[in-house]
Design a protein around this motif. Structure first.
Motif, PDB file in Angstrom:
ATOM      1  N   ASP A  33     -46.289  20.138  30.260  1.00  0.00           N
ATOM      2  CA  ASP A  33     -45.623  21.309  30.827  1.00  0.00           C
ATOM      3  C   ASP A  33     -45.630  22.443  29.803  1.00  0.00           C
ATOM      4  O   ASP A  33     -45.309  22.243  28.633  1.00  0.00           O
ATOM      5  N   LEU A  62     -47.837  23.569  34.845  1.00  0.00           N
ATOM      6  CA  LEU A  62     -46.495  23.093  35.159  1.00  0.00           C
ATOM      7  C   LEU A  62     -46.577  21.597  35.451  1.00  0.00           C
ATOM      8  O   LEU A  62     -47.362  21.175  36.310  1.00  0.00           O
ATOM      9  N   HIS A  63     -45.809  20.807  34.746  1.00  0.00           N
ATOM     10  CA  HIS A  63     -45.730  19.379  35.050  1.00  0.00           C
ATOM     11  C   HIS A  63     -44.761  19.224  36.215  1.00  0.00           C
ATOM     12  O   HIS A  63     -43.575  19.552  36.105  1.00  0.00           O
ATOM     13  N   VAL A  90     -49.741  17.739  37.742  1.00  0.00           N
ATOM     14  CA  VAL A  90     -49.595  19.088  37.189  1.00  0.00           C
ATOM     15  C   VAL A  90     -50.057  20.118  38.209  1.00  0.00           C
ATOM     16  O   VAL A  90     -50.818  19.809  39.130  1.00  0.00           O
ATOM     17  N   SER A 110     -39.065  19.127  41.347  1.00  0.00           N
ATOM     18  CA  SER A 110     -40.259  19.840  40.877  1.00  0.00           C
ATOM     19  C   SER A 110     -40.515  21.080  41.723  1.00  0.00           C
ATOM     20  O   SER A 110     -40.832  22.157  41.200  1.00  0.00           O
ATOM     21  N   LYS A 119     -39.423  24.172  39.552  1.00  0.00           N
ATOM     22  CA  LYS A 119     -40.645  24.649  38.907  1.00  0.00           C
ATOM     23  C   LYS A 119     -41.410  25.640  39.791  1.00  0.00           C
ATOM     24  O   LYS A 119     -41.706  26.758  39.378  1.00  0.00           O
TER      25      LYS A 119
END
Length: 214
Positions: A114, A128-129, A138, A175, A179
């Motif tokens: 990340d 982005l993980h 990812v 996530s 994210k």
């Protein structure tokens, strides 16, 4: 930066070609199969393949990596996160599980974390993980274009499956919300399958994120 989606495999997986308009250097994201089709698009656009990028280790996304490397003098492979090593090492097992022809495994030149950056030509992508669908998934984001390739994390009107080994529904939702949605509503995204959408559309209307499903 320009891009083109190249559907591959019987799963109609959205292999995606990103390229730098100035240098004509390109990155292929998730070459799951149909390597001849991918190479034909590279040739038609007059592009030089600089990197292979992988969102996660499932065979429809990563099953063509080894074959593509054999045809392109072994360009660097970057991604996914190392938590997906078990999927990549088990490519032969996946071939039997999903009814694919036997495919070879591979070892990425760089496992991604990340916050990493990947570059080709004058293009820089943020990494982005985003675990949940797989533990090492990812996402690749090009901030100037407001464009992301999100693999199987998020789809138009749906989200990634979490019933595979080491999938986790709560982690996937985190996530997406922590994210992906933080990138902004005006970001367009290419999912691993199906049509493109925007993060804003999915934040507002995706039933799996509003609590109606899942």
């Amino acid at each position: 930066m320009r891009y083109q989606i190249i559907p591959v495999t019987p799963f109609e997986q959205n292999c995606t070609l990103f390229w730098c308009e100035k240098t004509r250097q390109a990155a292929v994201i998730d070459p799951g199969g149909d390597v001849d089709r991918i190479l034909a698009v590279l040739a038609a656009e007059g592009l030089t393949l600089a990197k292979v990028l992988v969102t996660h280790g499932h065979i429809d996304h990563a099953g063509g990596v080894a074959a593509l490397l054999e045809r392109t003098a072994g360009v660097p492979v970057e991604g996914p996160h190392e938590e997906d090593r078990f999927w990549i090492d088990g490519m032969a097992k996946q071939s039997k599980m999903f009814g694919f022809p036997d495919v070879a495994s591979f070892t990425p030149d760089r496992w991604l974390q990340d916050g990493d950056k990947v570059c080709f030509g004058e293009v820089e992508l943020d990494v982005l993980h985003c675990p949940g669908h797989t533990p090492g998934h990812v996402v690749f984001f090009h901030a100037p274009s407001k464009l992301a390739q999100v693999g199987d994390v998020l789809f138009q009107g749906s989200i990634g499956r979490t019933d595979f080994p080491r999938g986790d529904h709560a982690t996937l939702l985190a996530s997406i919300k922590d994210k992906l949605f933080a990138l902004g509503d005006d970001v367009d995204f290419v999912p691993g399958h199906g049509p493109m959408s925007t993060l804003g559309e999915e934040r507002r209307y995706n039933p799996f994120l509003s609590g109606r499903f899942g």
